[in-house]
Design a protein around this motif. Structure first.
Motif, PDB file in Angstrom:
ATOM      1  N   THR A 108     147.630 -80.522 -25.317  1.00 27.21           N
ATOM      2  CA  THR A 108     148.872 -79.897 -25.794  1.00 27.21           C
ATOM      3  C   THR A 108     148.593 -78.933 -26.941  1.00 27.21           C
ATOM      4  O   THR A 108     149.241 -77.882 -27.045  1.00 27.21           O
ATOM      5  CB  THR A 108     149.890 -80.971 -26.227  1.00 27.21           C
ATOM      6  N   GLY A 109     147.617 -79.270 -27.792  1.00 26.43           N
ATOM      7  CA  GLY A 109     147.247 -78.359 -28.878  1.00 26.43           C
ATOM      8  C   GLY A 109     146.644 -77.073 -28.350  1.00 26.43           C
ATOM      9  O   GLY A 109     146.937 -75.972 -28.843  1.00 26.43           O
ATOM     10  N   MET A 110     145.795 -77.179 -27.332  1.00 24.13           N
ATOM     11  CA  MET A 110     145.187 -75.969 -26.751  1.00 24.13           C
ATOM     12  C   MET A 110     146.235 -75.123 -26.045  1.00 24.13           C
ATOM     13  O   MET A 110     146.147 -73.882 -26.074  1.00 24.13           O
ATOM     14  CB  MET A 110     144.063 -76.355 -25.783  1.00 24.13           C
ATOM     15  N   ILE A 111     147.209 -75.768 -25.433  1.00 30.50           N
ATOM     16  CA  ILE A 111     148.306 -74.991 -24.820  1.00 30.50           C
ATOM     17  C   ILE A 111     149.030 -74.195 -25.889  1.00 30.50           C
ATOM     18  O   ILE A 111     149.363 -73.018 -25.690  1.00 30.50           O
ATOM     19  CB  ILE A 111     149.265 -75.935 -24.058  1.00 30.50           C
ATOM     20  N   GLU A 112     149.235 -74.812 -27.055  1.00 26.07           N
ATOM     21  CA  GLU A 112     149.884 -74.099 -28.154  1.00 26.07           C
ATOM     22  C   GLU A 112     149.031 -72.919 -28.624  1.00 26.07           C
ATOM     23  O   GLU A 112     149.551 -71.840 -28.913  1.00 26.07           O
ATOM     24  CB  GLU A 112     150.146 -75.070 -29.305  1.00 26.07           C
ATOM     25  N   VAL A 113     147.717 -73.124 -28.686  1.00 23.36           N
ATOM     26  CA  VAL A 113     146.809 -72.038 -29.077  1.00 23.36           C
ATOM     27  C   VAL A 113     146.893 -70.897 -28.069  1.00 23.36           C
ATOM     28  O   VAL A 113     146.993 -69.719 -28.443  1.00 23.36           O
ATOM     29  CB  VAL A 113     145.353 -72.555 -29.199  1.00 23.36           C
ATOM     30  N   PHE A 114     146.890 -71.233 -26.791  1.00 25.90           N
ATOM     31  CA  PHE A 114     146.954 -70.178 -25.771  1.00 25.90           C
ATOM     32  C   PHE A 114     148.309 -69.471 -25.795  1.00 25.90           C
ATOM     33  O   PHE A 114     148.375 -68.273 -25.520  1.00 25.90           O
ATOM     34  CB  PHE A 114     146.662 -70.755 -24.382  1.00 25.90           C
ATOM     35  N   ASP A 115     149.368 -70.191 -26.118  1.00 26.07           N
ATOM     36  CA  ASP A 115     150.672 -69.536 -26.265  1.00 26.07           C
ATOM     37  C   ASP A 115     150.654 -68.522 -27.397  1.00 26.07           C
ATOM     38  O   ASP A 115     151.178 -67.402 -27.260  1.00 26.07           O
ATOM     39  CB  ASP A 115     151.778 -70.571 -26.525  1.00 26.07           C
ATOM     40  N   VAL A 116     150.046 -68.896 -28.509  1.00 23.77           N
ATOM     41  CA  VAL A 116     149.949 -67.977 -29.647  1.00 23.77           C
ATOM     42  C   VAL A 116     149.097 -66.777 -29.271  1.00 23.77           C
ATOM     43  O   VAL A 116     149.442 -65.630 -29.573  1.00 23.77           O
ATOM     44  CB  VAL A 116     149.381 -68.708 -30.886  1.00 23.77           C
ATOM     45  N   MET A 117     147.972 -67.025 -28.580  1.00 24.85           N
ATOM     46  CA  MET A 117     147.103 -65.915 -28.167  1.00 24.85           C
ATOM     47  C   MET A 117     147.828 -64.999 -27.190  1.00 24.85           C
ATOM     48  O   MET A 117     147.668 -63.774 -27.245  1.00 24.85           O
ATOM     49  CB  MET A 117     145.830 -66.467 -27.518  1.00 24.85           C
ATOM     50  N   GLY A 118     148.631 -65.587 -26.322  1.00 26.98           N
ATOM     51  CA  GLY A 118     149.349 -64.775 -25.345  1.00 26.98           C
ATOM     52  C   GLY A 118     150.451 -63.945 -25.967  1.00 26.98           C
ATOM     53  O   GLY A 118     150.699 -62.812 -25.554  1.00 26.98           O
ATOM     54  N   SER A 119     151.096 -64.487 -26.973  1.00 24.86           N
ATOM     55  CA  SER A 119     152.221 -63.754 -27.557  1.00 24.86           C
ATOM     56  C   SER A 119     151.806 -62.822 -28.674  1.00 24.86           C
ATOM     57  O   SER A 119     152.397 -61.763 -28.853  1.00 24.86           O
ATOM     58  CB  SER A 119     153.283 -64.732 -28.071  1.00 24.86           C
ATOM     59  N   GLN A 120     150.764 -63.211 -29.458  1.00 24.83           N
ATOM     60  CA  GLN A 120     150.387 -62.393 -30.617  1.00 24.83           C
ATOM     61  C   GLN A 120     148.982 -61.819 -30.521  1.00 24.83           C
ATOM     62  O   GLN A 120     148.528 -61.152 -31.442  1.00 24.83           O
ATOM     63  CB  GLN A 120     150.492 -63.235 -31.894  1.00 24.83           C
ATOM     64  N   GLY A 121     148.265 -62.140 -29.486  1.00 26.96           N
ATOM     65  CA  GLY A 121     146.890 -61.669 -29.360  1.00 26.96           C
ATOM     66  C   GLY A 121     145.943 -62.625 -30.047  1.00 26.96           C
ATOM     67  O   GLY A 121     146.350 -63.529 -30.768  1.00 26.96           O
ATOM     68  N   SER A 122     144.661 -62.445 -29.838  1.00 29.44           N
ATOM     69  CA  SER A 122     143.669 -63.372 -30.386  1.00 29.44           C
ATOM     70  C   SER A 122     143.222 -63.001 -31.787  1.00 29.44           C
ATOM     71  O   SER A 122     142.361 -63.649 -32.358  1.00 29.44           O
ATOM     72  CB  SER A 122     142.459 -63.443 -29.453  1.00 29.44           C
ATOM     73  N   SER A 123     143.809 -61.989 -32.382  1.00 31.44           N
ATOM     74  CA  SER A 123     143.368 -61.560 -33.711  1.00 31.44           C
ATOM     75  C   SER A 123     144.035 -62.326 -34.839  1.00 31.44           C
ATOM     76  O   SER A 123     143.591 -62.262 -35.971  1.00 31.44           O
ATOM     77  CB  SER A 123     143.630 -60.068 -33.886  1.00 31.44           C
ATOM     78  N   ASN A 124     145.101 -63.082 -34.553  1.00 30.06           N
ATOM     79  CA  ASN A 124     145.815 -63.796 -35.602  1.00 30.06           C
ATOM     80  C   ASN A 124     145.304 -65.237 -35.676  1.00 30.06           C
ATOM     81  O   ASN A 124     145.858 -66.145 -35.076  1.00 30.06           O
ATOM     82  CB  ASN A 124     147.325 -63.765 -35.327  1.00 30.06           C
TER      83      ASN A 124
END
Length: 175
Positions: A108-124
């Motif tokens: 579930t934590g990795m899903i949250e990470v991928f959601d953040v990467m998908g919405s804001q990109g991997s630079s944040n």
């Protein structure tokens, strides 16, 4: 009193970092430890009384060599074994369940990470940090909970086997 409040604040911050899965690990660990304490209580206080009662009932029998006496002895041992091993498999299951629940937190934590990467990109990286902590803390908590229970679950199982064998040796059929 202040140090107690600090401890509760630290625990609350840890639980918030780990996410909701930590509450599930906490519940599983609590149930596991309640069962472990109950078994230790049984071995310390109740088993000795039960064993003495069974041995006394067997020794007061006048006839102990017949097929019928053998079946009564087997039934007595079986009843004690039922009490000796009660809850052992559930404890072992809860020990095995703790790391799996921790892995659920990782997913579930990795899903949250991928959601953040998908919405804001991997630079944040700051936005992904919460998801990463939710991915790693439950795994660690699940492993620690399992380690805390595995030693005592093994001890309880071995002690139950040892006590069962001791009871069988005590109920002699020689006279």
């Amino acid at each position: 009193m202040r140090s107690l409040n600090d401890a509760f604040d630290a625990i609350r911050a840890f639980m918030e970092q780990g996410g909701d899965v930590l509450f599930l690990i906490l519940a599983v660990t609590f149930i596991m430890w309640v069962l472990i304490v109950e078994r230790m209580w049984y071995f310390t206080l109740e088993y000795k009384k039960q064993k003495n009662r069974v041995i006394e009932a067997w020794e007061t029998r006048t006839e102990r060599k017949s097929w019928f006496a053998h079946k009564i002895r087997t039934a007595m041992i079986s009843e004690v074994n039922h009490d000796l091993f009660r809850g052992v498999n559930l404890i072992k299951t809860l020990v095995a369940l703790c790391p799996l629940v921790g892995l659920l937190g990782t997913v579930t934590g990795m899903i949250e990470v991928f959601d953040v990467m998908g919405s804001q990109g991997s630079s944040n990286a700051r936005a992904m940090a919460a998801g990463v902590s939710k991915a790693t803390i439950p795994t660690m908590a699940g492993m620690v909970a399992a380690l805390s229970g595995i030693f005592l679950s093994t001890y309880i199982e071995r002690r139950a086997k040892r006590e069962s064998e001791s009871l069988e040796d005590s109920l002699t059929m020689d006279h």
